[in-house]
Design an enzyme around this catalytic site. Sequence first.
Site, PDB file in Angstrom:
ATOM      1  N   SER A 145       0.855  -1.184   0.000  1.00  0.00           N
ATOM      2  CA  SER A 145       0.000   0.000   0.000  1.00  0.00           C
ATOM      3  C   SER A 145       0.889   1.232   0.000  1.00  0.00           C
ATOM      4  O   SER A 145       2.054   1.177   0.397  1.00  0.00           O
ATOM      5  CB  SER A 145      -0.872   0.004   1.268  1.00  0.00           C
ATOM      6  OG  SER A 145      -1.511   1.249   1.455  1.00  0.00           O
ATOM      7  N   TYR A 158      -2.228  -0.695  10.636  1.00  0.00           N
ATOM      8  CA  TYR A 158      -2.180  -0.979   9.198  1.00  0.00           C
ATOM      9  C   TYR A 158      -0.865  -0.492   8.598  1.00  0.00           C
ATOM     10  O   TYR A 158      -0.209  -1.220   7.846  1.00  0.00           O
ATOM     11  CB  TYR A 158      -3.364  -0.311   8.499  1.00  0.00           C
ATOM     12  CG  TYR A 158      -3.467  -0.637   7.027  1.00  0.00           C
ATOM     13  CD1 TYR A 158      -3.965  -1.864   6.605  1.00  0.00           C
ATOM     14  CD2 TYR A 158      -3.084   0.285   6.056  1.00  0.00           C
ATOM     15  CE1 TYR A 158      -4.070  -2.172   5.256  1.00  0.00           C
ATOM     16  CE2 TYR A 158      -3.187  -0.006   4.702  1.00  0.00           C
ATOM     17  CZ  TYR A 158      -3.684  -1.239   4.310  1.00  0.00           C
ATOM     18  OH  TYR A 158      -3.779  -1.544   2.974  1.00  0.00           O
ATOM     19  N   LYS A 162       2.111  -2.753   6.754  1.00  0.00           N
ATOM     20  CA  LYS A 162       2.576  -2.561   5.375  1.00  0.00           C
ATOM     21  C   LYS A 162       4.049  -2.138   5.327  1.00  0.00           C
ATOM     22  O   LYS A 162       4.776  -2.507   4.396  1.00  0.00           O
ATOM     23  CB  LYS A 162       1.682  -1.544   4.659  1.00  0.00           C
ATOM     24  CG  LYS A 162       0.260  -2.033   4.439  1.00  0.00           C
ATOM     25  CD  LYS A 162       0.207  -3.349   3.669  1.00  0.00           C
ATOM     26  CE  LYS A 162      -1.217  -3.804   3.397  1.00  0.00           C
ATOM     27  NZ  LYS A 162      -1.269  -5.066   2.623  1.00  0.00           N
TER      28      LYS A 162
END
Length: 253
Positions: A145, A158, A162
Amino acid sequence: MLPKAPGFSLHGKTALITGGGRGIGLAAAAALAQAGARVTLVARSADELERASGQINEEGGQSDFIALDITDSAAVSAAIEAREPYDILVNCAGTNRPKPLVEVTDDDINAIIDLNVKSVFHVSRAVAKGMLRAGNGGSIINVSSQMGHVGSPGRTVYCASKHALEGMTKALAWELGPHAIRVNTVCPTFIETVLTASMFDAPGFRDWVTQRIALGRVGRVEEVMGAIVFLASDASTLVTGSALMLDGGWTAA
């Protein structure tokens, strides 16, 4: 004589795609199948996978599926080692639970890290064993991402997951490079999917996102497909340890 450009054909190749039942994972599987690869879709829901695989086959592709919990290391090893080695792996399964840090629960942390990080270790390890055994090289594509390169409020776990995936990718590129196995990430911005639908329902969120994208709009799953085929094909044989940004300019600011 002019040099000959490498092709994007994947005829004769096999690919495993996690999170392949919907969203970016299904788009990746469709793209690889349309380029000629035989694809295996992996997710937890057998019904979802059956529908997705059926769509691919109805449109002339070749696919099958494995209903599998990829957070279960032993189950992953057993399922993948029972099959012939794959040439391509797309680690696409992932999740997010956006909320302020002080509201993040242990369950939130475990759910995100288990699926976004630990499952990638499980699947990559099993597939890499097959690639090494076959000795034909290969391509591992981790769907990361833009949040693997920046920070964002409400996304501490998150972003951590990533950023970890980016580090894992670089390390694996060096470890597997001598065996002609390439490892890269694709890094999309916000894409219209089932995962992001509830986020875009929040008042003002779409405007907040589009103001940070140079193209002024969110992405579509179709816009990830070409990057997946590129990294899977001979067109990218010198590319490893890299992050292909599909962020509409977000990280260029």
